[in-house]
Design a protein around this motif. Sequence first.
Motif: not given
Length: 351
Positions: A282-305
């Motif tokens: 969040p601190g690296a994004l400008k106001p209104g900045g957008r981030a997309a993350i691709l995950t490939f297994h449940s451990g990663e997905d849970k952490l990102v979510k």
Amino acid sequence: MEEHQIPHKRRVRYKGKYPKKFEEKYKEHQPEKYQDMVEHVIRKGNTPAGMHISIMVEEILDFLKIQPGETGFDATLGYGGHTRAMMQCLKGQGHMYATDVDPEESAKTKKRLEDQGFGEDILTIKLQNFCTIDEIAKEVGGFDFVLADLGVSSMQIDNPKRGFSFKVDGPLDLRLNQQKGISAAERLDTIDRDELAGMLYENSDEPYCEELAKAITDEIRRGNRVDTTTKLREIIEKTLDFLPEKEKKETVKKTCQRVFQALRIDVNQEFEVLYEFMEKLPGALKPGGRAAILTFHSGEDKLVKAAMKEGYRSGIYSSYSKDVVRPSAEECVRNPRARSTKMRWAVRAEE
């Protein structure tokens, strides 16, 4: 005086339509020279050797809404497919920053992108971990868009020297940067049974974690190092020998995938790195900045979510994906490695 003749050395013949060995697939390794062969391999639903097919490009671009003049960050450069697609949206204005910890592959990608007209005027590649996003953001004044594709590139999986695949024999390494840290074989040298069982369960939900941890540590205690991909696969096959014949083959394959994944996550400290990245995002994004993350297994997905949900609750994000975005059925047919992909996104709140 007779001129010294250099004997003509014939190139190794391309063995049949589909050579088995990685080194013999030279047509696939040179996509610019053998385009028809590369397209043929992709049409069959396979990934050409030494190449990586980018996943969910349309969905990523639809969400990121990149405008010329913006500053972007690709956390995982890899083969550079996503990076190139994002740079095309910039139309020569703005700048793209990318990180990668693999010195071997990032050097190849840098050259490939330069040859396609994306030089240092629009792209800066840093050979460092993506959890250093805060340092780069500080340097450049923040990012309008960020992408992190957390999958391991096909070039790494397919190269037997890297030890990522149980299908071909190679050293059991699994490091994304082979110049740093310890290999998976060295990690297994000193691990105890309970720690290994915990690692297999936490990193890949392995149902046979106890049985496999016992078999692997027993083998090492008997003085036999588990230092190749084949040795590890054979232990897994032997451990699951009790399974009924009709389900054995598929279960062994899936178990191998999970065990190799668990070791890869461990030796590269992937969860720790991802946790740090999500905290700094969040601190690296400008106001209104957008981030997309691709995950490939449940451990990663849970952490990102969890990180995105927390950011939304505390007001850092104005919105986030409550549901995952999945690749289309057509994409999964075209590229089977896309099947397990989940995309999550978040938008930084305006100040």
